[in-house]
Every structure is written in C-alpha cells, then in structure tokens.
Design a protein around this motif. Structure first.
Motif, PDB file in Angstrom:
ATOM      1  N   PRO A 169      12.102  19.915  57.677  1.00 41.67           N
ATOM      2  CA  PRO A 169      12.764  20.778  58.553  1.00 41.67           C
ATOM      3  C   PRO A 169      11.701  21.317  59.673  1.00 41.67           C
ATOM      4  O   PRO A 169      12.115  21.246  60.797  1.00 41.67           O
ATOM      5  CB  PRO A 169      13.180  22.098  57.813  1.00 41.67           C
ATOM      6  N   ASN A 170      10.491  21.197  59.254  1.00 43.96           N
ATOM      7  CA  ASN A 170       9.353  21.696  60.299  1.00 43.96           C
ATOM      8  C   ASN A 170       9.202  20.479  61.352  1.00 43.96           C
ATOM      9  O   ASN A 170       8.950  20.886  62.290  1.00 43.96           O
ATOM     10  CB  ASN A 170       8.303  21.859  59.434  1.00 43.96           C
ATOM     11  N   LEU A 171       9.271  19.402  60.808  1.00 44.37           N
ATOM     12  CA  LEU A 171       9.172  18.313  61.644  1.00 44.37           C
ATOM     13  C   LEU A 171      10.198  18.185  62.903  1.00 44.37           C
ATOM     14  O   LEU A 171      10.097  18.044  63.936  1.00 44.37           O
ATOM     15  CB  LEU A 171       9.168  16.909  60.935  1.00 44.37           C
ATOM     16  N   LEU A 172      11.683  18.610  62.199  1.00 40.87           N
ATOM     17  CA  LEU A 172      12.727  18.254  63.175  1.00 40.87           C
ATOM     18  C   LEU A 172      12.578  19.642  64.027  1.00 40.87           C
ATOM     19  O   LEU A 172      12.660  19.334  65.354  1.00 40.87           O
ATOM     20  CB  LEU A 172      13.885  18.632  62.269  1.00 40.87           C
ATOM     21  N   ALA A 173      12.051  20.791  63.489  1.00 41.33           N
ATOM     22  CA  ALA A 173      11.890  21.740  64.366  1.00 41.33           C
ATOM     23  C   ALA A 173      10.974  21.478  65.540  1.00 41.33           C
ATOM     24  O   ALA A 173      11.091  21.744  66.690  1.00 41.33           O
ATOM     25  CB  ALA A 173      11.610  23.039  63.625  1.00 41.33           C
ATOM     26  N   ALA A 174       9.730  20.843  65.160  1.00 39.81           N
ATOM     27  CA  ALA A 174       8.877  20.531  66.223  1.00 39.81           C
ATOM     28  C   ALA A 174       9.402  19.390  67.246  1.00 39.81           C
ATOM     29  O   ALA A 174       9.082  19.607  68.461  1.00 39.81           O
ATOM     30  CB  ALA A 174       7.697  19.813  65.461  1.00 39.81           C
ATOM     31  N   ALA A 175      10.061  18.305  66.762  1.00 41.11           N
ATOM     32  CA  ALA A 175      10.860  17.676  67.568  1.00 41.11           C
ATOM     33  C   ALA A 175      11.668  18.239  68.661  1.00 41.11           C
ATOM     34  O   ALA A 175      11.731  18.084  69.773  1.00 41.11           O
ATOM     35  CB  ALA A 175      11.439  16.434  67.038  1.00 41.11           C
ATOM     36  N   ASP A 176      12.434  19.151  68.180  1.00 39.83           N
ATOM     37  CA  ASP A 176      13.531  19.938  68.866  1.00 39.83           C
ATOM     38  C   ASP A 176      12.778  20.911  70.018  1.00 39.83           C
ATOM     39  O   ASP A 176      12.961  20.990  71.025  1.00 39.83           O
ATOM     40  CB  ASP A 176      14.426  20.970  68.019  1.00 39.83           C
TER      41      ASP A 176
ATOM     42  N   GLU B  24       9.836  20.009  71.162  1.00 38.28           N
ATOM     43  CA  GLU B  24       9.259  19.259  72.168  1.00 38.28           C
ATOM     44  C   GLU B  24      10.393  18.917  73.167  1.00 38.28           C
ATOM     45  O   GLU B  24      10.158  18.886  74.604  1.00 38.28           O
ATOM     46  CB  GLU B  24       8.704  18.035  71.525  1.00 38.28           C
ATOM     47  N   ASP B  25      11.543  18.571  72.628  1.00 35.18           N
ATOM     48  CA  ASP B  25      12.701  18.295  73.502  1.00 35.18           C
ATOM     49  C   ASP B  25      12.932  19.454  74.492  1.00 35.18           C
ATOM     50  O   ASP B  25      13.309  19.366  75.723  1.00 35.18           O
ATOM     51  CB  ASP B  25      13.905  18.043  72.652  1.00 35.18           C
ATOM     52  N   ALA B  26      12.937  20.864  74.030  1.00 32.44           N
ATOM     53  CA  ALA B  26      13.328  22.023  74.762  1.00 32.44           C
ATOM     54  C   ALA B  26      12.204  21.781  75.886  1.00 32.44           C
ATOM     55  O   ALA B  26      12.435  22.310  77.017  1.00 32.44           O
ATOM     56  CB  ALA B  26      13.283  23.167  73.947  1.00 32.44           C
ATOM     57  N   LEU B  27      10.901  21.812  75.593  1.00 32.74           N
ATOM     58  CA  LEU B  27       9.877  21.903  76.611  1.00 32.74           C
ATOM     59  C   LEU B  27      10.000  20.863  77.766  1.00 32.74           C
ATOM     60  O   LEU B  27       9.891  21.253  78.905  1.00 32.74           O
ATOM     61  CB  LEU B  27       8.526  21.672  75.783  1.00 32.74           C
ATOM     62  N   THR B  28      10.268  19.533  77.307  1.00 33.76           N
ATOM     63  CA  THR B  28      10.552  18.436  78.324  1.00 33.76           C
ATOM     64  C   THR B  28      11.660  18.863  79.149  1.00 33.76           C
ATOM     65  O   THR B  28      11.478  18.656  80.353  1.00 33.76           O
ATOM     66  CB  THR B  28      10.828  16.903  77.567  1.00 33.76           C
ATOM     67  N   THR B  29      12.673  19.451  78.511  1.00 40.54           N
ATOM     68  CA  THR B  29      13.983  19.671  79.319  1.00 40.54           C
ATOM     69  C   THR B  29      13.392  20.920  80.327  1.00 40.54           C
ATOM     70  O   THR B  29      13.965  20.790  81.589  1.00 40.54           O
ATOM     71  CB  THR B  29      15.065  20.356  78.332  1.00 40.54           C
ATOM     72  N   ASP B  30      12.828  21.775  79.950  1.00 38.08           N
ATOM     73  CA  ASP B  30      12.108  23.045  80.910  1.00 38.08           C
ATOM     74  C   ASP B  30      11.314  22.248  82.124  1.00 38.08           C
ATOM     75  O   ASP B  30      11.419  22.707  83.293  1.00 38.08           O
ATOM     76  CB  ASP B  30      11.355  23.860  80.021  1.00 38.08           C
TER      77      ASP B  30
END
Ligand code: AVI
Length: 320
Positions: free
Chosen positions: A5-12, A14-20
């Motif tokens: 779950p932590n790995l998935l949260a980290a990937a999410d 990173e996606d949110a940061l990239t979108t921003d």
C-alpha cells in the motif's frame, strides 16, 4: 505484503505532483511552485542566502528580536502556548523563548518530519523546563493542535522571516484568518513582515553577486528532475529577480535561454527562448498595507517593532 500500500501511495503522490507541475507549466505565464526550492540542497542554499551581505532580512529581524524580544514577551504575557508555523530551528525562536514568562507549551509545526523532530529535540534539550509538542503538518491546511494548548492562558502563533510575503494577497489573508481561528478571542499572532524599500536594495537582495539566489532558483529544476523524472537543463535558464512596483513585490523567474522541450513523465512541454517560468513572489509591505491585510483577516495591529532604518517589522496582531 505490508509494504505494497505504501508503494502505491508513493506512486499516487508522484502522479499528483507531476499533474500539479504540468498544470503550472501550461499556464500563461508558466509557473512553478516555490515548494520546489526546498529539498536538502535548497534548504542549505537558503541558509547561505540568510548570510549574504545583500540579504538584509534575516540579519535585520534578528537584530529586532535581540533588542525587543523582552518587550514582545511582556506583550504576550505568562503561560502562553507558542505555536510556530514553519521551521523551528532558528535563533529567532530561541530569543523569544528565552524571554517568555513560563510558556505552557511550544508547538513547532512543519511539514518535514525529520527536520521538525531534530529542531524540536534541540529546543527541548536547551529548555528542559519547556514542554515541546511538535506537529508534523502543512500549516496552510487545517491541523490538530496538541492537547496541552487548551490549558494555556493564551495562544500565540509565531510566523517569522516574512514568509507571509511569499503568499499572494488572497492566500496571505486566508493564512492570517486561519491564525485568527487558531488563537481564538484572546490570542495573538507575532509576524515578521518585510517593508517596502528602494528597488535596487530589493533587487540586489534577490540577485546577489555570489549567485547563491540564482543557484537556489535553479535548484527548483534539479529537485523536479529528481522527484518527478523531468529533464530540465539548469544551464538553459537565467535567474531573474525584478521589483514590480504596482504589486509591491519582488518576482523571481527563470528565463529560458533557448527554444527547448522538457519531458516530465510522458508529457513534453515546449518552452520558447525568452519565456519566463515564474517561481516566487516576495511581497513587501508598508505599515498601512500590512495593517489592512491583517484587518481583512480579523486582526488589529497591537504593536510594531522595527530596526532603526525601518527595513523590517515584527508585528503583534490581536483579534479585532
Ligand atoms: C522564505 N522567504 C521569506 C524568502 C524571501 O525572502 O521571500 C525566500 C527567498 N527567496 C529568495 N531569497 C529568499
């Protein structure tokens, strides 16, 4: 299993940061959030900025604290809870804590857990009688105060450094309104606010001869390259710090030296030669304009302390 779950949260995340980041780079003019300044290298560059001969802010605020912390403490009164927004490692906080009459608790609030715990630990060792209750949170969003705050006589938010100036007017108002909410009816906020001054003094403070601020500005790109897998070429951007009179602020920009394409995740962003990426605002106030900002968030200015040249102010705000 437990790690997944932590790995998935980290990937999410990173996606949110990239979108921003992409959202900012698709605006006209393009912008990058100043949060990208502060990785480890950026924080240490900022420490170097504070020592620069041109960067009068830290030195001047320290001088004000050295001269007037006792008066500030008297105006705050006994058994106050001191809630500091942002880093709590600084000498300014220590100068204030040393003068406060039996503070009930010191609450440093910072988003960087490691930094926060180190700083809180150091303060706790230096002031063994002081209760230190760190809160790891983004202070621009609601956060929970530790229980000891409830038993204090008065809540006081401390926000030094003129970081308030890094927020645009509506966000600065919202942050002050949040402070007003935190401190309640009989509380106060003690805020460092930088004052307007001659253009050349301001522009030099943000474009020093040694090039440290330029490096700090470009470091945002290095941080982005590492964090969201971008490929900015740091040498392809000039640092620019310009005083914008009608907005009463220094604006920091990175100016593209060439037509270029930058890749972020699967996306490509085209940047033209001469195009600006806006990275930071640093608003400068008059006593009147800061009082008006404070009033718009439900505060009156109770006291103002300044250096003899009136370069900088530390202001005690109380609920109107
Ligand atoms: C953190 N903040 C108060 C600094 C300022 O002066 O606005 C950030 C800074 N940017 C360039 N130099 C310093």
């Amino acid at each position: 299993m437990a790690k997944r779950p932590n790995l998935l949260a980290a990937a999410d995340r990173e996606d949110a940061l990239t979108t921003d980041v992409l959202e900012g780079l698709r605006k006209h003019p393009k912008e990058l959030s100043p949060v990208w300044f502060y990785d480890e290298a950026g924080s240490s560059l900022f420490d170097s900025i504070c020592e620069l001969p041109e960067y009068y802010i830290t030195r001047t605020e320290l001088e004000i604290m050295r001269l007037h912390a006792a008066e500030m403490a008297a105006a705050i009164g006994p058994e106050a809870a001191l809630i500091e927004l942002g880093s709590g490692t600084s000498l300014k906080t220590r100068l204030l804590l040393a003068q406060l009459d039996s503070p009930s608790v010191y609450v440093p609030v910072d988003i960087s857990r490691e930094h926060l715990l180190d700083a809180a630990g150091a303060i706790a060792r230096e002031y063994p009688d002081l209760r230190v209750a760190p809160v790891c949170a983004d202070f621009t969003a609601p956060f929970q105060l530790p229980p000891h705050v409830a038993s204090s006589r008065r809540r006081v938010v401390y926000f030094p450094g003129s970081t308030i100036g890094n927020f645009e007017a509506d966000k600065a108002r919202a942050l002050l309104a949040r402070m007003r909410q935190i401190v309640g009816r009989n509380g106060a906020a003690l805020i460092g606010a930088d004052l307007r001054k001659a253009r050349d003094v301001l522009e030099r403070a943000y474009d020093d001869r040694a090039g440290v601020t330029a490096e700090f500005n470009r470091n945002a790109l290095r941080h982005l390259n590492r964090k969201v897998g971008a490929d900015f070429d740091l040498d392809a951007f000039d640092h620019l710090a310009v005083w914008v009179e009608d907005m009463s602020r220094i604006e920091m920009h990175l100016v593209s030296k060439a037509d270029q394409r930058v890749h972020i995740g699967n996306e490509t962003v085209a940047i033209r030669r001469g195009e600006h990426l806006h990275t930071e605002y640093c608003h400068k106030y008059t006593l009147e304009s800061f009082a008006a900002l404070a009033a718009s968030a439900g505060f009156d200015v109770a006291r103002v302390w300044m250096d003899p040249d009136r370069k900088f102010s530390v202001q005690l705000l109380e609920p109107a």
